[in-house]
Write an enzyme that holds these catalytic residues in place. Structure first.
Site, short mmCIF file in Angstrom:
data_model
loop_
_atom_site.label_atom_id
_atom_site.label_comp_id
_atom_site.label_asym_id
_atom_site.label_seq_id
_atom_site.Cartn_x
_atom_site.Cartn_y
_atom_site.Cartn_z
N ARG A 67 -19.38 109.35 75.19
CA ARG A 67 -19.91 110.39 74.49
C ARG A 67 -21.41 110.17 74.90
O ARG A 67 -22.10 111.48 75.16
CB ARG A 67 -20.01 110.19 72.93
N HIS A 71 -24.17 113.55 76.31
CA HIS A 71 -25.36 113.88 75.37
C HIS A 71 -26.45 113.62 76.20
O HIS A 71 -27.50 114.19 75.91
CB HIS A 71 -25.47 112.98 74.06
N ASP A 72 -26.66 112.76 77.27
CA ASP A 72 -27.70 112.60 78.02
C ASP A 72 -27.79 113.82 79.14
O ASP A 72 -28.56 114.45 79.22
CB ASP A 72 -27.50 111.37 78.94
N ASP A 79 -30.70 112.17 83.06
CA ASP A 79 -32.05 111.38 83.43
C ASP A 79 -32.10 110.40 82.33
O ASP A 79 -33.56 109.82 81.97
CB ASP A 79 -33.14 112.22 83.47
N SER A 81 -32.91 110.46 79.19
CA SER A 81 -34.03 110.97 78.22
C SER A 81 -33.72 110.42 76.92
O SER A 81 -34.51 110.23 76.34
CB SER A 81 -34.37 112.44 78.52
N ASN A 96 -27.13 115.15 68.03
CA ASN A 96 -27.21 113.74 68.64
C ASN A 96 -26.57 112.89 67.36
O ASN A 96 -26.60 111.60 67.63
CB ASN A 96 -28.30 113.35 69.33
N HIS A 199 -12.24 113.53 73.97
CA HIS A 199 -11.82 113.44 72.52
C HIS A 199 -10.46 112.72 72.26
O HIS A 199 -9.94 112.72 71.46
CB HIS A 199 -11.92 114.69 71.89
N THR A 200 -9.74 112.36 73.56
CA THR A 200 -8.66 111.53 73.38
C THR A 200 -8.99 110.10 72.75
O THR A 200 -8.11 109.36 72.46
CB THR A 200 -7.87 111.48 74.60
N ASP A 262 -4.58 109.37 76.47
CA ASP A 262 -3.16 109.62 76.58
C ASP A 262 -3.04 111.21 76.30
O ASP A 262 -4.05 111.77 76.19
CB ASP A 262 -2.43 108.85 75.67
C1 HEM Z 1 -17.15 120.89 73.80
C2 HEM Z 1 -18.41 120.47 73.28
C3 HEM Z 1 -18.23 119.31 72.41
C4 HEM Z 1 -18.71 119.15 71.07
C5 HEM Z 1 -18.91 120.25 70.19
C6 HEM Z 1 -18.43 117.80 70.51
C7 HEM Z 1 -18.57 117.21 69.34
C8 HEM Z 1 -18.23 116.00 68.92
C9 HEM Z 1 -18.41 115.64 67.68
C10 HEM Z 1 -18.66 116.15 66.42
C11 HEM Z 1 -17.90 114.15 67.57
C12 HEM Z 1 -17.93 113.26 66.53
C13 HEM Z 1 -19.15 112.63 66.42
C14 HEM Z 1 -19.53 111.54 65.40
O1 HEM Z 1 -19.23 111.75 64.21
O2 HEM Z 1 -20.01 110.15 65.58
C15 HEM Z 1 -17.79 113.82 69.02
C16 HEM Z 1 -17.38 112.70 69.52
C17 HEM Z 1 -17.04 112.34 70.63
N1 HEM Z 1 -17.23 113.12 71.77
FE1 HEM Z 1 -17.42 115.07 71.91
N2 HEM Z 1 -18.22 116.98 71.71
C18 HEM Z 1 -18.10 117.76 72.86
C19 HEM Z 1 -17.90 117.43 73.96
C20 HEM Z 1 -17.75 116.24 74.57
C21 HEM Z 1 -17.80 115.85 75.94
C22 HEM Z 1 -17.90 116.84 77.32
C23 HEM Z 1 -17.71 114.55 75.95
C24 HEM Z 1 -17.68 113.65 77.10
C25 HEM Z 1 -17.22 113.95 78.42
C26 HEM Z 1 -17.51 114.22 74.61
C27 HEM Z 1 -17.44 112.60 74.19
C28 HEM Z 1 -16.88 112.37 72.98
C29 HEM Z 1 -16.44 110.95 72.50
C30 HEM Z 1 -16.12 110.02 73.30
C31 HEM Z 1 -16.47 111.08 70.96
C32 HEM Z 1 -16.07 109.74 70.27
C33 HEM Z 1 -17.35 109.09 70.00
C34 HEM Z 1 -17.26 107.65 69.12
O3 HEM Z 1 -16.03 107.64 68.77
O4 HEM Z 1 -18.15 107.13 68.76
N3 HEM Z 1 -17.42 115.21 73.82
N4 HEM Z 1 -17.84 114.86 69.89
#
Ligand code: HEM
Length: 338
Positions: A67, A71-72, A79, A81, A96, A199-200, A262
């Site tokens: 994640r 966000h970077d 970069d 940041s 963030n 998000h898998t 998965d």
């Molecule tokens: C489409 C836009 C996206 C939105 C709106 C979004 C939103 C979110 C939200 C709300 C969470 C939960 C955060 C928390 O409660 O800590 C999350 C978790 C996560 N996101 Fe996204 N996300 C997006 C795209 C992405 C992308 C592009 C990636 C990486 C390539 C990503 C990777 C992750 C990962 C791995 C988690 C789990 C983090 C953890 O378990 O600590 N997300 N995301």
């Protein structure tokens, strides 16, 4: 003493060298696989070791590192940041919240500064650590082009426009397009299929889903729960995230399969089990639904190559707005500019 002809010769040679340097500058401005192979040969293995250690100590660290790269890259390019600390900085932006893994990058940086001072950028550590985290959760291995330099700015305002859980599908598409990413990249990178899709793995705080459970206004709804949620998931999520309860409680993003890459997340999204709204909306749109289905089709010859496409999308995301050549700097510590 130089003759006039000799002086002209030197000038021609100088200008040729200058031209060669400019051309080199242009080619150096591209990221390349193995950028540190001569200047810091142990760079990638050091980062891998630090990531392995961190994930062995806390399995949730893998999702945090993945994640972190998203966000970077989405603010000021890839970069690092987001790692700069000052008041107020990117980390404090609404989108963030819950982002972590900073201390793992700091640790890798400290080890690399001992081995090769001033050589490896924090931005490259973020990108390599995300790849290593993916591999540790059984995702596809891929080469990461490196040579990013670190940014010097971290601003709360610049992070105000991150993709948000409550964004409509069109807003999500537009925000990704603004970073040079396609609708396919949006599907691949957020909710995805087999071995991949960020998000898998990982979890979300109740904070990001309470409006979806209790006061949904997207898609024309007015209050109540998002009708796209399956009744079973709604019941489960309400039990974990009761109205007025602790919004910091965490629930899996890929219900039932949060620690492995998965094929669960896409099937979940398809059947109303997408936990956050931004994943769920991917199935409501004809274009993104087609992309999802291209990875789910039962006919192997028609099935798109998921691991390869995901890895490609990660590399693409990792090249957003990169600073190379003489831009930016190589930070000595990731949490502060030099
Ligand atoms: C489409 C836009 C996206 C939105 C709106 C979004 C939103 C979110 C939200 C709300 C969470 C939960 C955060 C928390 O409660 O800590 C999350 C978790 C996560 N996101 Fe996204 N996300 C997006 C795209 C992405 C992308 C592009 C990636 C990486 C390539 C990503 C990777 C992750 C990962 C791995 C988690 C789990 C983090 C953890 O378990 O600590 N997300 N995301």
């Amino acid at each position: 003493m130089k003759t006039k002809a000799g002086k002209m010769f030197v000038e021609i040679i100088d200008s040729r060298i200058f031209l060669i340097l400019v051309l080199m500058g242009v080619s150096e401005a591209q990221l390349q696989v193995g950028f540190y192979s001569k200047t810091c040969p142990s760079a990638e293995s050091t980062i891998r070791t630090v990531v392995r250690r961190a994930v062995a100590a806390d399995a949730a660290a893998a999702a945090r590192l993945l994640r972190l790269q998203f966000h970077d890259c989405f603010v000021e390019g890839c970069d690092a940041s987001i790692l700069i600390k000052h008041e107020p900085d990117e980390r404090q932006a609404h989108g963030n919240q819950g982002v972590g893994g900073y201390e793992i990058i700091d640790e890798a940086k400290a080890e690399l500064e001992r081995a090769c001072p001033g050589v490896v950028s924090c931005a490259d550590i973020v990108a390599l650590a995300a790849r290593d985290a993916i591999v540790l959760t059984k995702g596809p291995p891929y080469e990461v082009p490196t040579g990013r330099r670190d940014g010097k700015v971290s601003s709360l305002e610049l992070a105000a426009n991150l993709p948000d859980v409550d964004d409509s599908i069109n807003v999500l598409k537009t925000k990704f397009a603004g970073k040079g990413l396609s609708d396919k990249d949006l599907v691949l990178l957020s909710a995805e299929y087999r071995f991949t899709g960020a998000h898998t793995i990982g979890t979300t705080a109740c904070f990001f889903i309470t409006s979806r459970l209790y006061n949904f206004s997207g898609g024309g709804g007015g209050g109540g729960a998002d009708p796209a949620l399956s009744p079973e998931l709604l019941r489960n999520l309400k039990a974990k995230c009761p109205f007025g309860g602790d919004v910091n409680v965490r629930v899996p993003l890929d219900w039932g399969s949060e620690s492995l890459f998965d094929d669960h997340i896409l099937r979940n999204v398809k059947t109303g089990f997408g936990v956050i709204a931004s994943d769920a909306v991917l199935i409501g749109d004809i274009g993104t639904r087609k992309i999802i289905n291209s990875y789910l089709t039962r006919v192997p010859t028609r099935r798109a190559n998921f691991p390869a496409d995901f890895a490609g999308a990660m590399v693409k995301m990792g090249s957003i707005g990169v600073k190379t050549g003489v831009e930016g700097e190589i930070r000595r510590v990731c949490s502060a500019t030099n």
